[in-house]
Design an enzyme around this catalytic site. Structure first.
Site, PDB file in Angstrom:
ATOM      1  N   LYS A  49       0.813  -1.223   0.000  1.00 47.46           N
ATOM      2  CA  LYS A  49       0.000   0.000   0.000  1.00 47.46           C
ATOM      3  C   LYS A  49       0.845   1.272   0.000  1.00 47.46           C
ATOM      4  O   LYS A  49       0.417   2.290  -0.560  1.00 47.46           O
ATOM      5  CB  LYS A  49      -0.968  -0.012   1.192  1.00 47.46           C
ATOM      6  CG  LYS A  49      -1.893  -1.240   1.240  1.00 47.46           C
ATOM      7  CD  LYS A  49      -2.703  -1.430  -0.027  1.00 47.46           C
ATOM      8  CE  LYS A  49      -3.369  -2.794  -0.085  1.00 47.46           C
ATOM      9  NZ  LYS A  49      -4.055  -3.047  -1.359  1.00 47.46           N
ATOM     10  N   GLY A  79      -8.564  -3.695   3.721  1.00 54.20           N
ATOM     11  CA  GLY A  79      -9.638  -4.216   4.552  1.00 54.20           C
ATOM     12  C   GLY A  79      -9.594  -3.752   6.000  1.00 54.20           C
ATOM     13  O   GLY A  79     -10.300  -4.291   6.835  1.00 54.20           O
ATOM     14  N   LYS A 127      -1.332   2.715   9.198  1.00 53.93           N
ATOM     15  CA  LYS A 127      -1.891   1.715   8.280  1.00 53.93           C
ATOM     16  C   LYS A 127      -0.843   0.651   7.973  1.00 53.93           C
ATOM     17  O   LYS A 127       0.348   0.959   7.888  1.00 53.93           O
ATOM     18  CB  LYS A 127      -2.292   2.379   6.951  1.00 53.93           C
ATOM     19  CG  LYS A 127      -3.481   3.315   7.034  1.00 53.93           C
ATOM     20  CD  LYS A 127      -3.812   3.842   5.638  1.00 53.93           C
ATOM     21  CE  LYS A 127      -5.167   4.529   5.625  1.00 53.93           C
ATOM     22  NZ  LYS A 127      -5.552   4.980   4.269  1.00 53.93           N
ATOM     23  N   GLU A 179      -6.504   3.214  -2.473  1.00 56.41           N
ATOM     24  CA  GLU A 179      -5.903   1.939  -2.889  1.00 56.41           C
ATOM     25  C   GLU A 179      -6.310   1.656  -4.322  1.00 56.41           C
ATOM     26  O   GLU A 179      -7.263   2.245  -4.824  1.00 56.41           O
ATOM     27  CB  GLU A 179      -6.454   0.775  -2.029  1.00 56.41           C
ATOM     28  CG  GLU A 179      -5.946   0.771  -0.616  1.00 56.41           C
ATOM     29  CD  GLU A 179      -6.542  -0.345   0.242  1.00 56.41           C
ATOM     30  OE1 GLU A 179      -7.100  -1.311  -0.313  1.00 56.41           O
ATOM     31  OE2 GLU A 179      -6.431  -0.239   1.465  1.00 56.41           O
ATOM     32  N   ARG A 193      -8.454  -6.413  -9.589  1.00 52.73           N
ATOM     33  CA  ARG A 193      -9.318  -7.560  -9.895  1.00 52.73           C
ATOM     34  C   ARG A 193     -10.738  -7.067 -10.193  1.00 52.73           C
ATOM     35  O   ARG A 193     -11.042  -5.889 -10.021  1.00 52.73           O
ATOM     36  CB  ARG A 193      -9.385  -8.477  -8.670  1.00 52.73           C
ATOM     37  CG  ARG A 193      -9.754  -7.712  -7.413  1.00 52.73           C
ATOM     38  CD  ARG A 193     -10.169  -8.578  -6.248  1.00 52.73           C
ATOM     39  NE  ARG A 193     -10.162  -7.807  -5.016  1.00 52.73           N
ATOM     40  CZ  ARG A 193     -11.074  -6.951  -4.633  1.00 52.73           C
ATOM     41  NH1 ARG A 193     -12.142  -6.728  -5.399  1.00 52.73           N
ATOM     42  NH2 ARG A 193     -10.969  -6.272  -3.503  1.00 52.73           N
TER      43      ARG A 193
END
Ligand code: MV4
Length: 447
Positions: free
Chosen positions: A116, A164, A158, A287, A291
């Protein structure tokens, strides 16, 4: 085009991919655990292979079993679906090394976006607005304190390997830093095997707005507008809508162009989503998901494009069949995620579905792999269906959604259908007046 695709997933996601393959004339191979022998995705596929016992780590996450299944059945490509191995760098590499096409982005793009801090640094270098914070990872607590003094409290720690919300801690002042750092790092280490943290200024009350992207292997990228995914609980999305009721036409064009330009500069290929936090009229990169996403149908409903079909086409090397200006936006769409869970306590409620009647009619789509007599296994995610509706405008969409929720029957297990009715009848939701804190605050006040 591919002749045969192995779908490395289960449930509603596997079925969605099967449908796109079937319409493209592609044969499908389903894989399943021993708990899923009677599943709909297995019944509909042309062939199926049992890949292991119920636990995901022994079946749907078992890379060797999946590659063997593709070899045995002679598949040309593997679609990883959503969750499971869809953002696993090692799997993407392994698929390609064994001579199969991975229906997704390059392993390198998955790697960059999975880190990230690296993702943030990379897109910031391409002109994307990011939230003020550390330049990469933090070496220790002392560095965290020093930087937080400079940024100003509150700050957010973070996890670099995160996503999530795991390994994430807000820090209100310097006295909380040491403990928060230890907790966040420990959580990240336990969840991802990597305790490294980075820091950002903490945005108090933003919305989650994400842009759907698609790139081909020839350098073309288009966007399909935004989705508002602010209605969530414990980092699980509950209701999503497109377009966002918070944006004006100018902001909508701005964020779409910003996301598409970044993806083009990245040389991104396949489906992807850039997530933003939106506060006081400003967008900040959060982010990038590399997918297909669960909530993709609301984008399909307002654009008329089959995103999974296009994802498979570009993976086979085909150029995009449309340009940005060919993508037209029409009306409004909302999705409710239907989970097998107690609508008040949120405890999972697996078991046998005794009666099942999905909503239907004009503008209603019910994506699910369950049926009357199906036993929801306890081993996997509790989401069993998605109710997606379309209307000419947001108000028509809400009226149709209420009607569709009211006619849906899922008996024998508990579901969150009653929660959805409470959400969409709430005057603030009806006004589109909500942020990422809205649902949890409403629940604590007794929605
Ligand atoms: C934030 C934030 C506020 N400020 N970053 C949550 C999961 C991870 N993907 C990033 N998240 C957040 N990052 C800054 N600088 C608030 C959240 C956040 C959140 C974001 C989107 C949707 C729901 C959320 C719920 C809680 C916190």
């Amino acid at each position: 085009m591919f002749d045969k695709v192995l779908i490395a997933n289960r449930g509603e996601t596997a079925l969605r991919i099967h449908r796109a393959c079937r319409e493209l004339g592609i044969k499908t191979v389903a894989v399943h655990s021993t708990a899923d022998s009677d599943a709909m995705h297995v019944r509909l596929a042309d062939e199926s292979v049992c890949i292991g016992p119920p636990a995901s780590r022994d079946s749907y996450l078992n890379m060797a079993a999946l590659i063997s299944a593709a070899e045995i059945t002679g598949a040309d490509a593997i679609h990883p679906g959503i969750g499971f191995l869809s953002e696993n760098v090692q799997f993407a590499e392994m698929v390609e090394e064994h001579g199969f096409e991975f229906i997704g982005p390059t392993a390198e793009h998955i790697r960059i976006m999975g880190d990230k801090a690296m993702a943030k640094k990379t897109v910031a270098g391409l002109g994307m607005p990011v939230i003020q914070g550390s330049d990469g990872g933090l070496p220790d607590v002392a560095a965290a304190k020093k930087l937080a003094d400079k940024i100003g409290y509150p700050v957010l720690l973070k996890a670099i390997a995160g996503g999530g919300g795991k390994g994430m801690k807000a820090v209100q002042n310097v006295s909380e830093m040491e403990e928060a750092y230890g907790l966040a790092s420990g959580e990240a280490k336990a969840a991802f095997g990597n305790g490294e943290l980075y820091m950002e200024q903490f945005l108090a009350n933003p919305r989650h707005i994400e842009v759907q992207l698609l790139g081909d292997k020839h350098g073309n990228v288009v966007h399909f507008g935004e989705r508002d995914c602010s209605i969530q609980r414990r980092h699980q999305k509950v209701v999503e809508e497109a377009p966002s009721p918070a944006l004006n036409a100018e902001e909508r064009i701005h964020v779409g162009k910003l996301a598409a330009r970044t993806a083009k500069l990245l040389g991104y290929r396949g489906l992807g989503t850039i997530e933003f936090l939106y506060e006081n009229g400003k967008f900040f990169f959060m982010e990038m998901n590399t997918r297909l996403q669960i909530e993709h149908p609301i984008t399909e409903m307002i654009t008329g494009v089959d995103l999974v079909r296009e994802q498979i086409r570009v993976a086979s090397g085909a150029p995009l069949s449309f340009k940005q200006e060919d993508i037209k936006f029409n009306g409004h769409s909302i999705e409710c995620r239907i989970n097998a869970e107690d609508p008040d306590t949120f405890a999972p409620s697996p078991g046998k579905i005794t009666d099942f009647h999905p909503a239907g009619g004009l503008g209603v789509r019910f994506d699910s792999a369950v049926y009357a007599g199906y036993k929801v296994p306890p081993h996997y995610d509790s989401m069993i269906a998605k109710l997606i509706v379309h209307g000419a405008n947001r108000n028509d969409c809400l009226l149709r959604l209420r009607r569709a929720l009211e006619e849906t029957v899922i008996d024998g297990i508990k579901t969150n259908l009653p929660l959805h009715l409470r959400i969409i009848r709430d005057p603030e939701f009806v006004d589109g007046n909500y942020t990422i804190k809205w649902l949890e605050e409403k629940l604590s006040e007794g929605l």
